[in-house]
Write an enzyme that holds these catalytic residues in place. Sequence first.
Site, mmCIF file in Angstrom:
data_model
loop_
_atom_site.group_PDB
_atom_site.id
_atom_site.type_symbol
_atom_site.label_atom_id
_atom_site.label_comp_id
_atom_site.label_asym_id
_atom_site.label_seq_id
_atom_site.Cartn_x
_atom_site.Cartn_y
_atom_site.Cartn_z
ATOM 1 N N GLY A 1 28.294 7.407 -6.059
ATOM 2 C CA GLY A 1 28.796 8.589 -6.745
ATOM 3 C C GLY A 1 30.180 9.041 -6.315
ATOM 4 N N HIS B 1 15.827 4.924 -1.845
ATOM 5 C CA HIS B 1 17.187 5.315 -2.223
ATOM 6 C C HIS B 1 17.754 6.232 -1.141
ATOM 7 C CE1 HIS B 1 20.532 7.107 -4.380
ATOM 8 N NE2 HIS B 1 20.458 6.086 -5.217
ATOM 9 N N LYS C 1 18.584 9.504 -11.847
ATOM 10 C CA LYS C 1 18.426 10.585 -10.859
ATOM 11 C C LYS C 1 17.842 11.826 -11.547
ATOM 12 C CE LYS C 1 22.255 8.555 -8.393
ATOM 13 N NZ LYS C 1 23.232 8.690 -7.342
ATOM 14 N N ASN D 1 19.789 4.187 -12.756
ATOM 15 C CA ASN D 1 19.058 5.254 -12.068
ATOM 16 C C ASN D 1 19.616 6.580 -12.568
ATOM 17 O OD1 ASN D 1 17.982 7.090 -10.268
ATOM 18 N ND2 ASN D 1 19.130 6.355 -8.494
HETATM 19 C C1 PEP Z 1 22.835 5.122 -7.177
HETATM 20 O O1 PEP Z 1 22.612 6.296 -6.977
HETATM 21 O O2 PEP Z 1 21.944 4.285 -7.025
HETATM 22 C C2 PEP Z 1 24.179 4.732 -7.570
HETATM 23 C C3 PEP Z 1 24.524 3.483 -7.427
HETATM 24 O O3 PEP Z 1 24.993 5.727 -8.057
HETATM 25 P P1 PEP Z 1 26.480 5.541 -8.661
HETATM 26 O O4 PEP Z 1 26.481 4.332 -9.541
HETATM 27 O O5 PEP Z 1 26.732 6.807 -9.414
HETATM 28 O O6 PEP Z 1 27.402 5.367 -7.498
#
Ligand code: PEP
Length: 250
Positions: A173, A97, A15, A13
């Site tokens: 994150g 999400h 984003k 993802n």
């Molecule tokens: C996400 O936003 O779906 C996610 C899992 O982010 P990260 O891997 O950066 O924690």
Amino acid sequence: MANPSRRPLVAGNWKMNGLRASLAEVVAIKAGIAGAGCDVAICPPATLLREAAAEAAGSGLLIGAQDCHAAASGANTGDISAEMVADAGCRLIIIGHSERRADHGETNEIVRQKAEAVWRAGLLAVLCIGETESQRRGGETMAVLARQILESVPEKATSANLVVAYEPVWAIGTGLTPSEDDIAAAHAHIRARLAERIGTVAAATSILYGGSVKPSNAASILSLADVDGALVGGASLKAADFLGIVAASS
Ligand code: PEP
């Protein structure tokens, strides 16, 4: 790893990250997944969907969107529909999400309508659920997950049209991850609640883990019972990191 009847999926993802130059990462990921033991998907921002899908066409790499509106068309400035995503050559859409739920007030009911929209367009829904930090501290994790499944998964879900992604909000994150025991317990709980909702097809439905997955922790997380792959944010932006996670799932 899970039941062999569930082929793992590692999905990235991006984003709100990525300009056209980032399509080079799609090219590198496409080249790096030949022979992978899992399905692989990248969900870039809407501006890159069409070009990414064209780049991935004919390869094993799936391209998906990060969200869609529940309606097929209409006066919804700034939104895109599932039909538009399909028209761009995509195969899946992430819905629910936690950043959509938190930043755009998306409820379980809205997420359920979006799942219906994804299926109306003939695509795979990757439906995210997960508890916040305060819910976890309050001992509400299992109840929150049960409610999210009951209220956001339509009863006509099947293993062919739905993938669930368990993403503890506090792990996204942050570099933090639940213990392996906690991940395994959450996934077993999700599968059991899913079985109550959609019946025996729950056994064949993939449940991904998401939240600070990186090459160094992917193998141990992906080896857990009922973990059928990963939804990856930050570590999906660079092909080398993402391919390290794909390799760990094989
Ligand atoms: C996400 O936003 O779906 C996610 C899992 O982010 P990260 O891997 O950066 O924690």
